[in-house]
Design a protein around this motif. Structure first.
Motif, mmCIF file in Angstrom:
data_model
loop_
_atom_site.group_PDB
_atom_site.id
_atom_site.type_symbol
_atom_site.label_atom_id
_atom_site.label_comp_id
_atom_site.label_asym_id
_atom_site.label_seq_id
_atom_site.Cartn_x
_atom_site.Cartn_y
_atom_site.Cartn_z
ATOM 1 N N HIS A 85 15.599 45.927 43.735
ATOM 2 C CA HIS A 85 15.497 47.370 43.491
ATOM 3 C C HIS A 85 15.784 47.660 42.010
ATOM 4 N N PRO A 86 14.892 47.244 41.110
ATOM 5 C CA PRO A 86 15.181 47.376 39.674
ATOM 6 C C PRO A 86 15.376 48.827 39.241
ATOM 7 N N GLY A 87 16.417 49.040 38.433
ATOM 8 C CA GLY A 87 16.692 50.353 37.882
ATOM 9 C C GLY A 87 17.325 51.325 38.843
ATOM 10 N N ARG A 88 17.776 50.860 40.013
ATOM 11 C CA ARG A 88 18.274 51.790 41.034
ATOM 12 C C ARG A 88 19.723 51.538 41.442
ATOM 13 N N ILE A 89 20.454 50.712 40.723
ATOM 14 C CA ILE A 89 21.838 50.429 41.092
ATOM 15 C C ILE A 89 22.746 50.638 39.884
ATOM 16 N N VAL A 90 23.884 51.260 40.112
ATOM 17 C CA VAL A 90 24.919 51.442 39.095
ATOM 18 C C VAL A 90 26.201 50.836 39.635
ATOM 19 N N ALA A 91 26.827 49.988 38.851
ATOM 20 C CA ALA A 91 28.026 49.285 39.307
ATOM 21 C C ALA A 91 29.275 49.938 38.735
ATOM 22 N N GLY A 92 30.110 50.483 39.608
ATOM 23 C CA GLY A 92 31.367 51.078 39.174
ATOM 24 C C GLY A 92 32.535 50.148 39.443
ATOM 25 N N LEU A 93 33.419 50.043 38.463
ATOM 26 C CA LEU A 93 34.626 49.215 38.583
ATOM 27 C C LEU A 93 35.844 50.027 38.162
ATOM 28 N N GLY A 94 36.978 49.723 38.775
ATOM 29 C CA GLY A 94 38.218 50.369 38.381
ATOM 30 C C GLY A 94 39.393 49.440 38.567
ATOM 31 N N HIS A 95 40.592 49.963 38.309
ATOM 32 C CA HIS A 95 41.802 49.140 38.413
ATOM 33 C C HIS A 95 42.188 48.851 39.857
ATOM 34 N N GLY A 96 41.748 49.684 40.788
ATOM 35 C CA GLY A 96 42.193 49.564 42.170
ATOM 36 C C GLY A 96 43.501 50.310 42.381
ATOM 37 N N VAL A 97 43.699 50.815 43.588
ATOM 38 C CA VAL A 97 44.947 51.496 43.937
ATOM 39 C C VAL A 97 46.052 50.458 44.053
ATOM 40 N N ALA A 98 47.118 50.643 43.291
ATOM 41 C CA ALA A 98 48.160 49.615 43.190
ATOM 42 C C ALA A 98 48.711 49.210 44.554
ATOM 43 N N GLY A 99 48.996 50.182 45.405
ATOM 44 C CA GLY A 99 49.550 49.869 46.718
ATOM 45 C C GLY A 99 48.603 49.038 47.554
ATOM 46 N N TRP A 100 47.329 49.372 47.506
ATOM 47 C CA TRP A 100 46.346 48.601 48.258
ATOM 48 C C TRP A 100 46.215 47.186 47.705
ATOM 49 N N MET A 101 46.248 47.060 46.380
ATOM 50 C CA MET A 101 46.130 45.728 45.796
ATOM 51 C C MET A 101 47.331 44.860 46.179
ATOM 52 N N ARG A 102 48.514 45.468 46.272
ATOM 53 C CA ARG A 102 49.696 44.706 46.712
ATOM 54 C C ARG A 102 49.533 44.249 48.155
ATOM 55 N N GLN A 103 48.901 45.080 48.987
ATOM 56 C CA GLN A 103 48.724 44.732 50.391
ATOM 57 C C GLN A 103 47.925 43.450 50.586
ATOM 58 N N VAL A 104 47.040 43.153 49.658
ATOM 59 C CA VAL A 104 46.181 41.975 49.807
ATOM 60 C C VAL A 104 46.488 40.906 48.757
ATOM 61 N N GLY A 105 47.628 41.034 48.090
ATOM 62 C CA GLY A 105 48.033 40.023 47.116
ATOM 63 C C GLY A 105 47.122 39.924 45.926
ATOM 64 N N ALA A 106 46.570 41.059 45.477
ATOM 65 C CA ALA A 106 45.577 41.037 44.395
ATOM 66 C C ALA A 106 46.070 41.717 43.121
ATOM 67 N N GLU A 107 47.374 41.865 42.962
ATOM 68 C CA GLU A 107 47.881 42.474 41.737
ATOM 69 C C GLU A 107 47.723 41.507 40.556
ATOM 70 N N HIS A 108 47.490 42.073 39.387
ATOM 71 C CA HIS A 108 47.403 41.286 38.160
ATOM 72 C C HIS A 108 48.403 41.817 37.143
ATOM 73 N N LYS A 109 48.791 40.966 36.223
ATOM 74 C CA LYS A 109 49.795 41.356 35.235
ATOM 75 C C LYS A 109 49.256 42.446 34.300
ATOM 76 N N SER A 110 48.021 42.294 33.854
ATOM 77 C CA SER A 110 47.444 43.250 32.920
ATOM 78 C C SER A 110 46.197 43.880 33.516
ATOM 79 N N LYS A 111 46.313 45.109 33.985
ATOM 80 C CA LYS A 111 45.170 45.793 34.569
ATOM 81 C C LYS A 111 44.093 46.055 33.521
ATOM 82 N N LEU A 112 44.515 46.395 32.301
ATOM 83 C CA LEU A 112 43.543 46.681 31.244
ATOM 84 C C LEU A 112 42.736 45.435 30.896
ATOM 85 N N ALA A 113 43.433 44.313 30.735
ATOM 86 C CA ALA A 113 42.732 43.073 30.400
ATOM 87 C C ALA A 113 41.785 42.663 31.520
ATOM 88 N N LEU A 114 42.234 42.797 32.759
ATOM 89 C CA LEU A 114 41.390 42.420 33.890
ATOM 90 C C LEU A 114 40.106 43.234 33.916
#
Length: 288
Positions: A85-114
């Protein structure tokens, strides 16, 4: 306003998505935006369903949490969608909700760097490059996509704080501002994005609550709980939360105000029953 999109609310049953996407395309919507929150629906599978059900609208991921998305795997998934589907997808990324990331063991030391390293790696892979990145949070060594897309999807961020907004201006193709922010807050956020070095074509996207209703008491019954939760998160009184909740006649002036604040894409988040009807009523008020 250059583009108007609609969000498929995370609480709606997944099996409703294909028909909703078709209805939005028929209504003249430019974009359909999908949510990836822990425990709800995966954004890539949802995007695949929406893209397959439609032929024109752009589908946005708003947003996937970088801690949950290995850059190489995310790029592989996006490349598959972008090739079909060329030209029809936009990929959004964010830091993730901290509490949710802790729930799945996905916290990182530097959110900005990640976040920054993920965007750099994903864009490089989607562009057909052989990517080697030994970063603070992302490690990729000599990886190349066998089937990179001909049209590289834009990568946008959903971020809030000044340093993250500046990061978005520096490395992303666009920035998503959360529901409840009015013209003054949008202008302030965009100032940080520009300070980061955003290019003139950097897409400024805002999510806005929508509920067309001439009865303010009835509207409060339907939307009040969510408005209070969002107000608390933003640190404002519910009465100060910017939204398109109210009579349709008030919509054009509000949309013009956020366009004047520098936003290029408005994403409506319909609240309550009959989201399709809500969107159609709004488009009628806007003369679209």
């Amino acid at each position: 306003m250059s583009r108007i999109g609609v969000m498929f609310d995370r609480d709606r049953a997944p099996e409703e998505l294909p028909a909703f996407a078709v209805a939005m395309e028929e209504a003249g919507v430019d974009d359909l935006w999908l949510v990836e929150d822990l425990g709800w629906a995966g954004s890539i599978s949802a995007a695949a369903l929406a893209l397959a059900a439609t032929s024109r609208i752009r589908v946005g991921i708003g947003i996937a949490p970088a801690p949950l998305r290995n850059p190489a795997l995310f790029a592989m998934e996006l490349a598959m969608l972008a090739r079909v589907h060329p030209g029809r997808i936009v990929a959004g990324l964010g830091h993730g909700v901290a509490g949710w990331m802790r729930q799945v063991g996905a916290e990182h030391k530097s959110k900005l760097a990640l976040l920054e390293e993920s965007i750099v790696a994903i864009r490089g892979l989607l562009s057909g490059e052989t990517v080697t990145l030994h970063g603070r949070e992302v490690y990729i060594d000599g990886v190349e996509l066998v089937h990179p897309p001909a049209v590289v999807p834009p990568i946008v961020t959903g971020v809030v704080k000044p340093l993250s907004l500046a990061l978005s201006g520096r490395v992303a193709d666009g920035t998503i501002i959360a529901e409840g922010n009015g013209p003054a807050q949008l202008s302030e956020s965009l100032a940080h994005v520009r300070e980061g070095g955003a290019k003139p074509d950097h897409e400024a996207i805002v999510f806005v609550f929508l509920h067309v209703n001439d009865d303010s008491a009835d509207a409060e019954k339907i939307t009040g709980d969510l408005v209070r939760v969002q107000s608390e998160w933003l640190g404002v009184e519910p009465s100060e939360l910017f939204s398109l909740i109210g009579p349709a006649a008030e919509t054009p002036a509000k949309v013009e105000a956020i366009a004047d604040a520098g936003m290029s894409t408005l994403v409506l988040r319909p609240l309550g029953p009959d989201p399709v009807g809500q969107v159609r009523a709004t488009f009628a008020a806007l003369g679209r």
